[in-house]
Design a protein around this motif. Structure first.
Motif, PDB file in Angstrom:
ATOM      1  N   LEU A   2       4.482   5.857 -10.393  1.00 40.33           N
ATOM      2  CA  LEU A   2       4.334   4.936  -9.257  1.00 40.33           C
ATOM      3  C   LEU A   2       5.098   3.633  -9.478  1.00 40.33           C
ATOM      4  CD1 LEU A   2       0.599   5.344  -8.208  1.00 40.33           C
ATOM      5  CD2 LEU A   2       2.631   6.030  -6.929  1.00 40.33           C
ATOM      6  N   ASP A   3       5.149   3.153 -10.732  1.00 37.48           N
ATOM      7  CA  ASP A   3       5.839   1.880 -10.980  1.00 37.48           C
ATOM      8  C   ASP A   3       7.350   1.999 -10.822  1.00 37.48           C
ATOM      9  OD1 ASP A   3       6.441   3.249 -13.322  1.00 37.48           O
ATOM     10  OD2 ASP A   3       5.979   1.556 -14.638  1.00 37.48           O
ATOM     11  N   ARG A   4       7.872   3.215 -10.775  1.00 36.75           N
ATOM     12  CA  ARG A   4       9.302   3.431 -10.498  1.00 36.75           C
ATOM     13  C   ARG A   4       9.560   3.339  -8.995  1.00 36.75           C
ATOM     14  NH1 ARG A   4      11.729   1.659 -14.012  1.00 36.75           N
ATOM     15  NH2 ARG A   4       9.758   0.624 -14.181  1.00 36.75           N
ATOM     16  N   LEU A   5       8.513   3.442  -8.206  1.00 36.78           N
ATOM     17  CA  LEU A   5       8.623   3.460  -6.747  1.00 36.78           C
ATOM     18  C   LEU A   5       8.303   2.122  -6.116  1.00 36.78           C
ATOM     19  CD1 LEU A   5       8.941   5.025  -4.091  1.00 36.78           C
ATOM     20  CD2 LEU A   5       6.548   5.736  -4.323  1.00 36.78           C
ATOM     21  N   ALA A   6       7.215   1.482  -6.549  1.00 40.41           N
ATOM     22  CA  ALA A   6       6.703   0.320  -5.820  1.00 40.41           C
ATOM     23  C   ALA A   6       6.469  -0.871  -6.728  1.00 40.41           C
ATOM     24  CB  ALA A   6       5.404   0.702  -5.121  1.00 40.41           C
ATOM     25  N   ARG A   7       6.537  -2.062  -6.136  1.00 45.37           N
ATOM     26  CA  ARG A   7       6.313  -3.323  -6.846  1.00 45.37           C
ATOM     27  C   ARG A   7       4.831  -3.640  -7.004  1.00 45.37           C
ATOM     28  NH1 ARG A   7      10.475  -4.760  -2.897  1.00 45.37           N
ATOM     29  NH2 ARG A   7      12.366  -5.288  -4.033  1.00 45.37           N
ATOM     30  N   SER A   8       4.032  -3.201  -6.046  1.00 46.47           N
ATOM     31  CA  SER A   8       2.612  -3.537  -6.000  1.00 46.47           C
ATOM     32  C   SER A   8       1.905  -2.503  -5.127  1.00 46.47           C
ATOM     33  CB  SER A   8       2.425  -4.926  -5.376  1.00 46.47           C
ATOM     34  OG  SER A   8       2.851  -4.899  -4.014  1.00 46.47           O
ATOM     35  N   MET A   9       0.587  -2.586  -5.069  1.00 47.29           N
ATOM     36  CA  MET A   9      -0.167  -1.690  -4.196  1.00 47.29           C
ATOM     37  C   MET A   9       0.220  -1.910  -2.736  1.00 47.29           C
ATOM     38  SD  MET A   9      -1.937   0.522  -5.749  1.00 47.29           S
ATOM     39  CE  MET A   9      -2.951   1.138  -4.421  1.00 47.29           C
ATOM     40  N   VAL A  10       0.506  -3.155  -2.386  1.00 48.02           N
ATOM     41  CA  VAL A  10       0.908  -3.462  -1.011  1.00 48.02           C
ATOM     42  C   VAL A  10       2.243  -2.785  -0.704  1.00 48.02           C
ATOM     43  CG1 VAL A  10       1.557  -5.307   0.567  1.00 48.02           C
ATOM     44  CG2 VAL A  10      -0.391  -5.619  -0.972  1.00 48.02           C
ATOM     45  N   ASP A  11       3.207  -2.936  -1.615  1.00 47.37           N
ATOM     46  CA  ASP A  11       4.518  -2.310  -1.452  1.00 47.37           C
ATOM     47  C   ASP A  11       4.357  -0.788  -1.373  1.00 47.37           C
ATOM     48  OD1 ASP A  11       7.346  -2.241  -1.331  1.00 47.37           O
ATOM     49  OD2 ASP A  11       7.507  -2.051  -3.515  1.00 47.37           O
ATOM     50  N   LEU A  12       3.531  -0.227  -2.239  1.00 45.05           N
ATOM     51  CA  LEU A  12       3.286   1.214  -2.241  1.00 45.05           C
ATOM     52  C   LEU A  12       2.693   1.663  -0.910  1.00 45.05           C
ATOM     53  CD1 LEU A  12       3.238   3.889  -3.768  1.00 45.05           C
ATOM     54  CD2 LEU A  12       0.973   3.249  -4.625  1.00 45.05           C
ATOM     55  N   SER A  13       1.763   0.904  -0.407  1.00 43.62           N
ATOM     56  CA  SER A  13       1.122   1.238   0.859  1.00 43.62           C
ATOM     57  C   SER A  13       2.147   1.280   2.000  1.00 43.62           C
ATOM     58  CB  SER A  13       0.018   0.223   1.153  1.00 43.62           C
ATOM     59  OG  SER A  13      -0.614   0.528   2.352  1.00 43.62           O
ATOM     60  N   ILE A  14       3.075   0.342   2.000  1.00 41.42           N
ATOM     61  CA  ILE A  14       4.121   0.302   3.037  1.00 41.42           C
ATOM     62  C   ILE A  14       5.030   1.524   2.932  1.00 41.42           C
ATOM     63  CG2 ILE A  14       6.179  -0.962   3.803  1.00 41.42           C
ATOM     64  CD1 ILE A  14       4.593  -3.554   2.958  1.00 41.42           C
ATOM     65  N   ILE A  15       5.423   1.865   1.694  1.00 42.01           N
ATOM     66  CA  ILE A  15       6.282   3.027   1.483  1.00 42.01           C
ATOM     67  C   ILE A  15       5.568   4.303   1.914  1.00 42.01           C
ATOM     68  CG2 ILE A  15       7.393   4.448  -0.297  1.00 42.01           C
ATOM     69  CD1 ILE A  15       7.944   1.734  -1.793  1.00 42.01           C
ATOM     70  N   VAL A  16       4.316   4.436   1.538  1.00 39.94           N
ATOM     71  CA  VAL A  16       3.543   5.631   1.891  1.00 39.94           C
ATOM     72  C   VAL A  16       3.372   5.743   3.400  1.00 39.94           C
ATOM     73  CG1 VAL A  16       1.257   6.676   1.728  1.00 39.94           C
ATOM     74  CG2 VAL A  16       2.401   5.845  -0.312  1.00 39.94           C
ATOM     75  N   GLN A  17       3.167   4.608   4.051  1.00 41.79           N
ATOM     76  CA  GLN A  17       3.036   4.638   5.513  1.00 41.79           C
ATOM     77  C   GLN A  17       4.312   5.194   6.144  1.00 41.79           C
ATOM     78  OE1 GLN A  17       2.044   0.877   7.290  1.00 41.79           O
ATOM     79  NE2 GLN A  17       1.925   1.745   9.330  1.00 41.79           N
ATOM     80  N   ARG A  18       5.467   4.765   5.616  1.00 40.39           N
ATOM     81  CA  ARG A  18       6.742   5.295   6.126  1.00 40.39           C
ATOM     82  C   ARG A  18       6.829   6.799   5.915  1.00 40.39           C
ATOM     83  NH1 ARG A  18      12.294   2.253   4.670  1.00 40.39           N
ATOM     84  NH2 ARG A  18      13.244   3.829   5.984  1.00 40.39           N
ATOM     85  N   LEU A  19       6.404   7.255   4.737  1.00 42.02           N
ATOM     86  CA  LEU A  19       6.440   8.693   4.449  1.00 42.02           C
ATOM     87  C   LEU A  19       5.491   9.455   5.376  1.00 42.02           C
ATOM     88  CD1 LEU A  19       6.524   8.600   0.534  1.00 42.02           C
ATOM     89  CD2 LEU A  19       8.438   9.101   2.085  1.00 42.02           C
ATOM     90  N   GLU A  20       4.291   8.909   5.584  1.00 47.07           N
ATOM     91  CA  GLU A  20       3.317   9.571   6.456  1.00 47.07           C
ATOM     92  C   GLU A  20       3.823   9.664   7.886  1.00 47.07           C
ATOM     93  OE1 GLU A  20      -0.300   7.361   5.886  1.00 47.07           O
ATOM     94  OE2 GLU A  20      -0.879   8.559   4.146  1.00 47.07           O
ATOM     95  N   GLU A  21       4.491   8.604   8.360  1.00 41.02           N
ATOM     96  CA  GLU A  21       5.034   8.613   9.726  1.00 41.02           C
ATOM     97  C   GLU A  21       6.057   9.732   9.901  1.00 41.02           C
ATOM     98  OE1 GLU A  21       6.529   4.622  10.181  1.00 41.02           O
ATOM     99  OE2 GLU A  21       4.526   3.794  10.521  1.00 41.02           O
TER     100      GLU A  21
END
Length: 189
Positions: free
Chosen positions: A64-83
């Motif tokens: 996960l740390d290779r993907l996102a800066r923080s839980m907030v950043d991860l949440s934004i990325i995941v939302q894009r993937l879910e969409e």
């Protein structure tokens, strides 16, 4: 069935991508870059892979740390993937949203991220309200003193006085001259 699309990132030029690329070797396509997760610089390859993935693809990272800066950043990325109806697999942490248990685990993480965002917003609002109650003024400071504002209003209302000349005299734009007049024309100067 869609493609498996991998993403690898190291944060400095001295680090190597080899270990991550080996773990992502079963992916149909791999994006990789050397960019710090904490920097303000946009991670271009991450943006490219998020634009590239399509419905039913599986987005794969090693950690996960290779993907996102923080839980907030991860949440934004995941939302894009879910969409886009794209699943996420995080190899080293055993997260796999192609399974019901993986989705549950990931939804718990996403909920924590949403909670964290809410706390940040709440703290920011409380801090702003507290500062306002202490008399802190937000926004840019006025370029003019009260006496100058009063004079600007008088100049504005004087017949034959050019708004362009007023703006030049006070070092303002014409729109600022009109705004100052509108905001202060009823003040007792």
């Amino acid at each position: 069935m869609g493609m498996r699309v991998g993403y690898a990132r190291v944060s400095s030029l001295g680090q190597k991508l080899d270990v991550q690329l080996d773990k992502l070797s079963d992916c149909d396509r791999i994006y990789h870059e050397k960019a710090s997760a904490g920097s303000k610089k946009i991670r271009m390859e991450l943006q490219k892979v998020l634009d590239f993935v399509r419905e039913e693809d599986v987005f794969v990272v090693t950690k996960l740390d290779r993907l996102a800066r923080s839980m907030v950043d991860l949440s934004i990325i995941v939302q894009r993937l879910e969409e886009k109806n794209v699943d996420l697999v995080v190899l080293d942490q055993g997260i796999d949203t192609t399974t019901i248990y993986g989705r549950l685990q990931f939804n718990i993480l996403a909920s924590i991220g949403e909670f964290e965002r809410g706390l940040i917003r709440e703290r920011s609002r409380e801090g702003r309200e507290k500062a306002i109650s202490r008399g802190v003024q937000f926004g840019a400071k006025s370029k003019l003193k009260k006496e100058e504002v009063c004079q600007l209003v008088r100049d504005f209302e004087a017949p034959g006085c050019s708004k362009v000349e007023i703006a030049e005299h006070y070092g303002l734009s014409r729109s600022s001259v009109y705004r100052f007049h509108k905001e202060h024309c009823n003040d007792l100067c």
